[in-house]
Design an enzyme around this catalytic site. Structure first.
Site, PDB file in Angstrom:
ATOM      1  N   GLU A 114      76.056 149.987  -7.129  1.00 41.30           N
ATOM      2  CA  GLU A 114      75.919 149.972  -5.419  1.00 41.30           C
ATOM      3  C   GLU A 114      74.497 150.590  -4.842  1.00 41.30           C
ATOM      4  O   GLU A 114      74.178 151.444  -5.691  1.00 41.30           O
ATOM      5  CB  GLU A 114      77.269 150.088  -4.943  1.00 41.30           C
ATOM      6  CG  GLU A 114      77.869 151.870  -5.203  1.00 41.30           C
ATOM      7  CD  GLU A 114      78.383 152.245  -4.136  1.00 41.30           C
ATOM      8  OE1 GLU A 114      78.111 152.166  -2.918  1.00 41.30           O
ATOM      9  OE2 GLU A 114      79.406 152.974  -4.574  1.00 41.30           O
ATOM     10  N   LYS A 136      74.467 150.483   6.450  1.00 45.35           N
ATOM     11  CA  LYS A 136      75.559 150.519   5.502  1.00 45.35           C
ATOM     12  C   LYS A 136      76.035 148.968   5.622  1.00 45.35           C
ATOM     13  O   LYS A 136      76.646 148.575   6.746  1.00 45.35           O
ATOM     14  CB  LYS A 136      76.661 151.470   5.624  1.00 45.35           C
ATOM     15  CG  LYS A 136      78.026 151.506   4.807  1.00 45.35           C
ATOM     16  CD  LYS A 136      78.642 152.538   5.304  1.00 45.35           C
ATOM     17  CE  LYS A 136      80.131 152.379   4.600  1.00 45.35           C
ATOM     18  NZ  LYS A 136      81.043 153.212   5.264  1.00 45.35           N
ATOM     19  N   SER A 147      89.771 150.791   4.002  1.00 47.26           N
ATOM     20  CA  SER A 147      88.203 150.312   3.412  1.00 47.26           C
ATOM     21  C   SER A 147      88.582 148.870   3.142  1.00 47.26           C
ATOM     22  O   SER A 147      89.395 148.398   2.464  1.00 47.26           O
ATOM     23  CB  SER A 147      87.925 150.920   2.251  1.00 47.26           C
ATOM     24  OG  SER A 147      86.842 150.349   2.016  1.00 47.26           O
ATOM     25  N   ALA A 148      87.331 148.162   3.476  1.00 43.18           N
ATOM     26  CA  ALA A 148      87.386 146.601   3.242  1.00 43.18           C
ATOM     27  C   ALA A 148      87.236 146.634   1.467  1.00 43.18           C
ATOM     28  O   ALA A 148      87.537 145.530   0.962  1.00 43.18           O
ATOM     29  CB  ALA A 148      86.317 145.945   3.859  1.00 43.18           C
ATOM     30  N   ASP A 149      86.881 147.640   0.893  1.00 40.48           N
ATOM     31  CA  ASP A 149      86.907 147.777  -0.794  1.00 40.48           C
ATOM     32  C   ASP A 149      88.252 147.198  -1.116  1.00 40.48           C
ATOM     33  O   ASP A 149      88.378 146.561  -2.489  1.00 40.48           O
ATOM     34  CB  ASP A 149      86.638 149.088  -1.069  1.00 40.48           C
ATOM     35  CG  ASP A 149      85.050 149.678  -0.837  1.00 40.48           C
ATOM     36  OD1 ASP A 149      84.458 148.656  -0.249  1.00 40.48           O
ATOM     37  OD2 ASP A 149      85.049 150.707  -1.208  1.00 40.48           O
ATOM     38  N   LYS A 155      88.341 160.173  -3.699  1.00 36.11           N
ATOM     39  CA  LYS A 155      88.302 161.456  -3.289  1.00 36.11           C
ATOM     40  C   LYS A 155      89.724 161.532  -2.166  1.00 36.11           C
ATOM     41  O   LYS A 155      90.261 160.750  -1.616  1.00 36.11           O
ATOM     42  CB  LYS A 155      87.299 161.633  -2.173  1.00 36.11           C
ATOM     43  CG  LYS A 155      85.834 161.792  -3.160  1.00 36.11           C
ATOM     44  CD  LYS A 155      84.796 162.241  -2.004  1.00 36.11           C
ATOM     45  CE  LYS A 155      83.473 162.222  -2.926  1.00 36.11           C
ATOM     46  NZ  LYS A 155      82.858 161.100  -2.950  1.00 36.11           N
TER      47      LYS A 155
END
Ligand code: PSU
Ligand code: MN
Length: 307
Positions: free
Chosen positions: A27, A89, A143-145, A162
């Site tokens: 990434e 981003k 998060s969209a992750d 984290k």
């Protein structure tokens, strides 16, 4: 779909895929927003070398001039590193406008998975993923992750998450979405800077061949979504949990006090933790990415043997 208009796979990556040779996606948010210049560029280039040394072709992903790029030149990596926070981003929701404008963009885990999948790259190495933030029960900052892991068939190799995130809620979310969370050589979810978090993973696997086999079976079963491999930071680079957890708590408090929200949250927390720990966290961060790159290259090699 007319994706070929927007997707640009480098010749080297294209050839490797055609010849069923291993490729590892990387990434670029980690380059532009995750580390300071020039360490970010140096790290990105070292990661590519480590992948090569372990028998695979690196495919760093980004948006360059409105194109979804899979495989970057050194100059492009330099632009992303030097540009830092001036490079937008780019998560999933950012793609339409950035591409329409012909802009550059640093891809997150989400958009890197998307590009990898479009190009046919199955394995992706990074540092940490986004997840459910602390306080998400009121902020709804998730998060969209996690949604991408639920949808897109790419194995993501990271060092856990984290504790800027709520790790327990992140695991619950992944379970709901049917994402398998593997511990590489561990039963415990690593917490990025440290090898332990107090939370268990779904399965422990101990070799690249085992990782590749599980992923291959998932594909054969036609199960959509990714697989998350969490690889603990090597012992010698791991941080004192008290020191890092204190820094993280402080960073989260500062973030709340300054009312930082949305896509700024994660980059702010990462930079603040680095400032508080005086660069020790950056050194650990770099080493864990190298460690993940190596595992990803070896796993990609094993996966090619199964195809
Ligand atoms: N977590 C880290 N390091 C990172 C990121 C997250 O420990 O560099 C980056 C990744 O690119 C990840 C993104 O996909 O931040 C998540 O951002 P957000 O929380 O805004 O979805
Ligand atoms: Mn967010």
């Amino acid at each position: 779909m007319n994706i070929s208009k927007y997707l640009e796979v480098s010749d080297e990556v294209k050839l490797a895929l055609q010849e069923n040779r291993p490729v590892v996606a990387l990434e670029s948010t980690i380059i532009s927003h995750g580390m300071p210049y020039p360490q970010n560029v140096e790290t990105a280039l070292n990661v590519e070398n480590i992948i090569r040394e372990n028998g695979a072709v690196p495919a760093t992903c980004a948006i360059i001039g409105g194109k979804l790029k899979c495989g970057l030149t050194k100059d492009e990596i330099e632009i992303l590193g030097k540009g830092g926070s001036n490079i937008p981003k780019a998560s999933r929701r950012d793609l339409p406008v950035l591409i329409a404008k012909g802009s550059d963009g640093a891809t997150t885990v989400t958009t890197t998975m998307m590009i990898a999948n479009l190009a046919g790259v199955k394995i992706f190495a990074t540092g940490g993923i986004g997840g459910v933030h602390r306080g998400a029960e009121t902020t709804m900052d998730i998060s969209a992750d996690l949604e991408e892991l639920a949808e897109t068939q790419v194995m993501v190799i990271c060092a856990g998450a984290k504790s800027i995130l709520d790790l327990g809620l992140t695991l619950e979310y992944l379970e709901t979405k049917g994402v398998t969370v593997i511990g590489y050589g561990t039963e415990e979810l690593p917490a990025f800077y440290t090898r332990k978090s107090g939370f268990g993973v779904d399965y422990r696997l101990d070799t690249p061949a085992e990782l590749a086999k599980s992923f291959h079976v998932k594909e054969e079963l036609g199960l959509r979504g990714g697989m998350l491999v969490t690889n603990p930071i090597p012992e010698q680079y791991s941080m004192d949990p008290d020191v890092i957890n204190k820094a993280i708590d402080e960073a989260v408090n500062m973030c709340n006090e300054r009312n930082i929200k949305g896509k700024q949250t994660t980059p702010f927390l990462l930079a603040t933790i680095k400032d508080i720990t005086g660069g020790d966290s950056l050194a650990s961060n770099i080493q864990l990415v190298y460690n993940n790159a190596k595992l990803a290259a070896l796993t990609a090699g094993e996966l090619c043997k199964l195809n």
